[in-house]
Design a protein around this motif. Structure first.
Motif, mmCIF file in Angstrom:
data_model
loop_
_atom_site.group_PDB
_atom_site.id
_atom_site.type_symbol
_atom_site.label_atom_id
_atom_site.label_comp_id
_atom_site.label_asym_id
_atom_site.label_seq_id
_atom_site.Cartn_x
_atom_site.Cartn_y
_atom_site.Cartn_z
ATOM 1 N N UNK A 114 0.665 -1.019 -0.167
ATOM 2 C CA UNK A 114 -0.214 0.008 0.061
ATOM 3 C C UNK A 114 1.200 1.024 -0.429
ATOM 4 N N UNK A 115 0.343 2.217 -0.836
ATOM 5 C CA UNK A 115 1.477 3.558 -0.860
ATOM 6 C C UNK A 115 2.218 3.670 0.349
ATOM 7 N N UNK A 116 1.310 4.322 1.431
ATOM 8 C CA UNK A 116 1.753 4.485 2.870
ATOM 9 C C UNK A 116 3.317 3.704 3.082
ATOM 10 N N UNK A 117 2.526 1.947 3.004
ATOM 11 C CA UNK A 117 4.344 1.482 3.614
ATOM 12 C C UNK A 117 5.403 1.524 2.434
ATOM 13 N N UNK A 118 4.347 2.188 1.576
ATOM 14 C CA UNK A 118 5.835 2.749 -0.203
ATOM 15 C C UNK A 118 6.725 3.119 0.852
ATOM 16 N N UNK A 138 6.939 4.496 3.697
ATOM 17 C CA UNK A 138 7.654 4.263 4.935
ATOM 18 C C UNK A 138 9.108 4.234 4.345
ATOM 19 N N UNK A 139 8.762 2.974 3.845
ATOM 20 C CA UNK A 139 10.091 1.899 3.304
ATOM 21 C C UNK A 139 10.996 2.947 2.802
ATOM 22 N N UNK A 140 10.967 3.726 2.175
ATOM 23 C CA UNK A 140 11.139 4.458 1.368
ATOM 24 C C UNK A 140 12.631 5.351 2.198
ATOM 25 N N UNK A 141 11.941 5.830 3.227
ATOM 26 C CA UNK A 141 12.806 6.347 4.085
ATOM 27 C C UNK A 141 13.677 5.726 4.929
ATOM 28 N N UNK A 142 12.562 3.997 5.380
ATOM 29 C CA UNK A 142 13.702 2.978 5.225
ATOM 30 C C UNK A 142 15.008 3.109 4.968
ATOM 31 N N UNK A 143 14.804 2.793 3.798
ATOM 32 C CA UNK A 143 15.616 2.303 2.353
ATOM 33 C C UNK A 143 17.009 3.577 2.704
ATOM 34 N N UNK A 144 16.221 4.775 2.840
ATOM 35 C CA UNK A 144 16.861 5.957 2.678
ATOM 36 C C UNK A 144 17.913 6.616 3.835
ATOM 37 N N UNK A 145 17.699 5.365 4.785
ATOM 38 C CA UNK A 145 19.037 5.689 5.999
ATOM 39 C C UNK A 145 19.635 4.331 6.208
ATOM 40 N N UNK A 146 19.331 4.067 5.445
ATOM 41 C CA UNK A 146 20.490 2.818 4.990
ATOM 42 C C UNK A 146 22.476 2.926 5.060
ATOM 43 N N UNK A 147 23.177 2.905 5.301
ATOM 44 C CA UNK A 147 24.103 2.595 5.227
ATOM 45 C C UNK A 147 24.783 2.248 3.786
ATOM 46 N N UNK A 148 24.615 2.548 2.521
ATOM 47 C CA UNK A 148 25.175 1.691 1.823
ATOM 48 C C UNK A 148 26.681 1.745 1.404
ATOM 49 N N UNK A 149 26.941 2.427 1.921
ATOM 50 C CA UNK A 149 28.864 2.526 1.636
ATOM 51 C C UNK A 149 29.576 1.371 3.123
ATOM 52 N N UNK A 150 28.652 1.256 3.397
ATOM 53 C CA UNK A 150 29.292 -0.265 4.008
ATOM 54 C C UNK A 150 29.017 -1.238 4.213
ATOM 55 N N UNK A 171 8.619 -7.668 6.962
ATOM 56 C CA UNK A 171 8.528 -8.854 7.775
ATOM 57 C C UNK A 171 7.355 -7.918 9.292
ATOM 58 N N UNK A 172 8.228 -6.625 9.793
ATOM 59 C CA UNK A 172 7.519 -6.084 10.167
ATOM 60 C C UNK A 172 5.976 -5.621 10.136
ATOM 61 N N UNK A 173 5.722 -5.618 8.989
ATOM 62 C CA UNK A 173 4.515 -5.661 8.139
ATOM 63 C C UNK A 173 3.485 -6.730 7.240
ATOM 64 N N UNK A 174 4.331 -7.843 7.983
ATOM 65 C CA UNK A 174 3.551 -9.375 7.790
ATOM 66 C C UNK A 174 1.940 -9.401 7.815
ATOM 67 N N UNK A 175 1.026 -9.122 8.520
ATOM 68 C CA UNK A 175 0.160 -8.953 8.407
ATOM 69 C C UNK A 175 -0.586 -8.689 6.849
#
Ligand code: PMP
Length: 361
Positions: free
Chosen positions: A40-44, A46-58, A259-263
């Motif tokens: 659903x768009x609201x989860x998309x 939230x996912x985008x925000x989560x991914x933006x914070x990932x340390x892709x340099x590591x 998995x946090x939104x498995x439902x």
């Protein structure tokens, strides 16, 4: 000096066709058992925000502690079993094949089944022993037991439900195989969300049982995550052949989020199970179409000429899988993924049209 592939590449590889994935551009894509529903768009968001914070340099932390804990907690791995993650369950198949391919090693699986068992076995240098299913697509238990006795396989692969037949083998047959197999028996539960049946709870009772699953069919085929559960002493060995950073930080973060939104994903799977029933009934009502019972998110059907019908459906904008030449037991068969109600309607129309065109009407 010039050298040719014939000089350099292993004969097993030269002889292989590879895993062919046809283009689905512009087509209704019902060939690969994907979940048709996006988040659903609201989860998309939230996912985008989560991914933006990932340390892709590591590099990823190769223990994947949090993701494994979520897998255990949300997907029901019993206490005492250990978990190993793969870049899709495809990679787990490769890891188990490579780790067990001692000189002379054999691998037994029913046929037809998932093609990667065969491909991975041959790539690892072991011998693949396919055992034909019975005519009703159940396990030919006497033949399986005879092959196990004769070849003493390092691995027995059982897809539960099986791809491309869609059925679950009888539990008593699987138990009989677990009881006599001298090596590991891998229950591949890629389609478990649609079967609602599992061998996970049987892990503590069987030291030679491996249960393998994936999040692909749940709606995450694009992030490549599969997992296996087994006794710790097996996982410790397979972990040695795992490339250390086999799951990317983006896949890891997306899987944790999902998995946090498995439902949400489980509700989508429930919808697909329900629509599978409607689709099966509609298909069975078409003249000349026989539908096999399915516990997966796809249906195996037999039509008068699968190659002509698949081509006709493609002309009508729908991509499905012609499995008619995969194995004699599948002669005339198509594998149809359950999609959204609109996609299913488009598939039925295309099938009707293709059948009528073939019959010359
Ligand atoms: N096992 C079975 C039985 C399958 O049908 C598939 C995919 N079609 C897989 C494993 C591989 O799944 P993935 O690599 O996406 O986890």
């Amino acid at each position: 000096m010039s050298v040719s592939p014939q000089d350099l590449i292993r004969p097993e590889v030269l002889a292989m066709a590879g895993y062919h994935v046809p283009s689905a551009a512009g087509l209704v894509k019902l060939d690969a058992m994907e979940n048709p529903y996006p988040l659903p768009p609201e989860l998309q968001r939230a996912l985008a925000e989560r991914l933006a914070a990932v340390a892709i340099n590591r590099y990823p932390a190769p223990s994947y502690t949090r993701l494994k804990a979520l897998v255990r907690e949300k997907l029901g791995v019993p206490a005492g079993a250990e978990v190993l993650l793969g870049n899709g369950s495809d990679e787990l198949i490769t890891m188990m094949s490579v780790a067990t391919a001692k000189p002379g090693a054999t691998v037994v699986a029913p046929a037809p089944s998932f093609v990667m068992y065969d491909l991975s076995t041959r790539l690892a240098g072991a011998t693949y022993v396919p055992v034909p299913l019975a005519a009703d697509l159940s396990l030919d238990l006497p033949a399986m037991l005879a092959a196990i006795e004769r070849h003493r396989p390092a691995l027995v692969w059982l897809a539960y439900p099986n791809n491309p037949t869609g059925n679950c083998f009888a539990r008593a047959d699987v138990e009989a195989i677990l009881a006599v197999a001298p090596g590991l028996v891998v229950l591949d539960e890629a389609y478990q969300p649609f079967a609602l049946d599992s061998w996970m709870d049987a892990l503590p009772a069987h030291d030679n049982l491996v249960v393998m699953r994936t999040v692909s069919k749940l709606g995450l085929a694009g992030i490549r995550i599969g997992y296996m559960a087994a006794a710790p002493r097996w996982i410790a060995e397979f972990d040695k052949v795992r490339p250390p950073y086999n799951v990317s930080v983006l896949d890891e973060a997306a899987a944790e989020f999902a998995l946090e939104h498995l439902d949400v994903l489980l509700a989508q799977a429930a919808r697909l199970r329900e629509d599978r029933g409607h689709l099966a009934a509609a298909l069975a009502a078409l003249p000349g179409v026989a539908v096999f019972p399915s516990r997966a998110n796809f249906l195996l059907v037999r039509v008068p000429d699968s190659t002509a019908v698949a081509a006709g459906m493609r002309e009508r904008g729908v991509l499905i899988k012609d499995v008619g030449r995969m194995h004699p037991l599948l002669a005339g068969c198509l594998r149809l993924t359950v999609g959204t109600p609109d996609e299913n309607a488009a598939m039925l129309d295309a099938l009707r049209g293709a059948l009528a065109a073939r019959a010359g009407r």
